[in-house]
Design an enzyme around this catalytic site. Structure first.
Site, PDB file in Angstrom:
ATOM      1  CB  SER A 144      -7.651 -12.537  -5.723  1.00 40.89           C
ATOM      2  OG  SER A 144      -7.860 -11.144  -5.852  1.00 40.89           O
ATOM      3  CG  HIS A 201      -1.976   1.015   1.226  1.00 42.80           C
ATOM      4  ND1 HIS A 201      -1.910   2.175   1.964  1.00 42.80           N
ATOM      5  CD2 HIS A 201      -3.156   1.048   0.566  1.00 42.80           C
ATOM      6  CE1 HIS A 201      -3.003   2.882   1.759  1.00 42.80           C
ATOM      7  NE2 HIS A 201      -3.773   2.232   0.919  1.00 42.80           N
TER       8      HIS A 201
END
Length: 385
Positions: free
Chosen positions: A338, A137
């Site tokens: 995912s 991130h």
């Protein structure tokens, strides 16, 4: 910066008397903005936020200043708080993460959760180097600067997860020493997951046992925990602290999250009784009392089984999107387990219409709870035009 069409209308005058502002006009402007935002819900496919929620029954709390100052376990001298609800929210996620006694609190979002986890790690090991993958991130380099920590972005492998051999090599080159490692559980650009146990093993091979592993599970933690085939992500897999988002799989009208850490670790930062009678063991000190009520309300509605159904829906929708995009010739790919599907980037206009983010020549679609097969079909129809 693109000028918003309402920019002139929303200007705040020094003296509202005699101006075009007024309660009726102002309410109309707010309704217009709300209508625009509500209209976008039907084309929100590229951001990891859930829009399937309704918190209008909690409107009464907007008439009072609630403040959960200090940590949830201790009350405070300010009586208008919701800590009894916050403690239950933390307890739910602590159980889910495999450590019922974990300390935690409700945060403003994943960045605060990451900051808290790294702060606890830095206080445990003041000389530590911070490591995170190149796919981590964007908050992590900033957090390293805030904490005055050396930062190393570790290469990723073909699966876009942290390359453990590269981590070992980087740490060996720094002659060992303590380490704070941020593992990502669900990267926003592909859904990849780092190997927590492998990280600890790689650093042990480099001669280091002073390691704090922070699991950035903001995006993928609930999926890893509640998928039909759960995957390592939390305390039982070696995490020392964990960040989760509240506005992603649960859903909220603003960013929020939960951070957890092993109870013995929080002692490194706790200052007893100094936050108007409460322990100071959070980042923000004064914290809003409204967000814990939202999360509690939604968790009471869903429970663990409801969240499992929600995760199953997201994964099924992602599988359907992968199938349909392949049929349309857009070369989709998806990491195992995912809900993110990468595919050939369409036109800029279509990316704007469907709120699709892109990396290079690839766009990504994220199957969140509000996304259905009908959304996928409409996207594919637009792709054909």
């Amino acid at each position: 910066m693109v000028r918003h069409p309402l920019a002139d209308d929303v200007r705040i005058p020094d003296d509202p008397t005699g101006s075009s502002s007024g309660s009726d006009r102002d309410v109309a402007l707010l309704k217009e903005m709300a209508a625009q935002m509500l209209g976008e819900r039907d084309h929100m496919l590229g951001f990891p936020v859930n829009l399937d929620f309704d918190y209008r029954p909690l409107a009464d709390f907007l008439q009072v200043h609630g403040n959960n100052v200090g940590g949830p376990p201790t009350s405070s001298e300010y009586q208008l708080h919701s800590k009894v609800f916050e403690r239950e929210v933390v307890s739910f996620f602590a159980r889910l993460a495999g450590h019922e006694e974990a300390f935690g609190y409700v945060t403003t979002g994943g960045t605060e959760g990451n900051l808290y986890g790294c702060y606890v790690g830095r206080e445990r090991f003041p000389e530590a180097v911070m490591y995170a993958s190149q796919a981590t991130h964007y908050s992590l380099p900033k957090i390293a600067r805030l904490l005055r920590m050396d930062y190393v972005a570790v290469e990723v492998g073909h699966d876009r997860a942290m390359d453990l051999a590269a981590l070992r090599r980087h740490h060996t080159a720094r002659k060992g020493g303590p380490a704070v490692v941020v593992t990502t559980i669900g990267t926003t650009t592909g859904g990849s997951e780092d190997d927590l146990a492998g990280v600890r093993e790689a650093l042990a091979d480099a001669g280091t046992d002073q390691v704090h592993i922070h699991s950035d599970a903001a995006f993928g933690g609930l999926i890893a925990a509640l998928a039909p085939e759960p995957r390592p992500w939390a305390f039982e897999s070696g995490a020392d602290s964990i960040a989760l988002s509240g506005h992603k799989m649960l859903g909220a009208p603003f960013p929020c999250g939960i951070v957890l850490t092993r109870p013995e670790h929080v002692e490194a930062i706790r200052r007893p009784g100094i936050a108007v009678g409460s322990d100071d063991d959070t980042i923000t000190g004064s914290r809003d009392a409204f967000t814990p009520l939202l999360l509690w309300y939604e968790l009471r509605r869903l429970g663990r089984t409801g969240l499992q159904r929600r995760v199953a829906h997201c994964l099924a929708t992602a599988e359907y999107a992968e199938q349909r995009l392949r049929e349309e010739g857009h070369h989709p790919e998806r990491a195992p387990g995912s809900n993110t599907v990468l595919f050939d980037k369409p036109t800029a206009a279509l990316c704007r219409r469907w709120n699709l983010l892109s990396v290079g020549d690839r766009a990504h679609l994220i199957a969140m709870p509000h996304v259905t097969g009908e959304h996928i079909d409409r996207l594919c129809a637009d792709l054909r035009q």
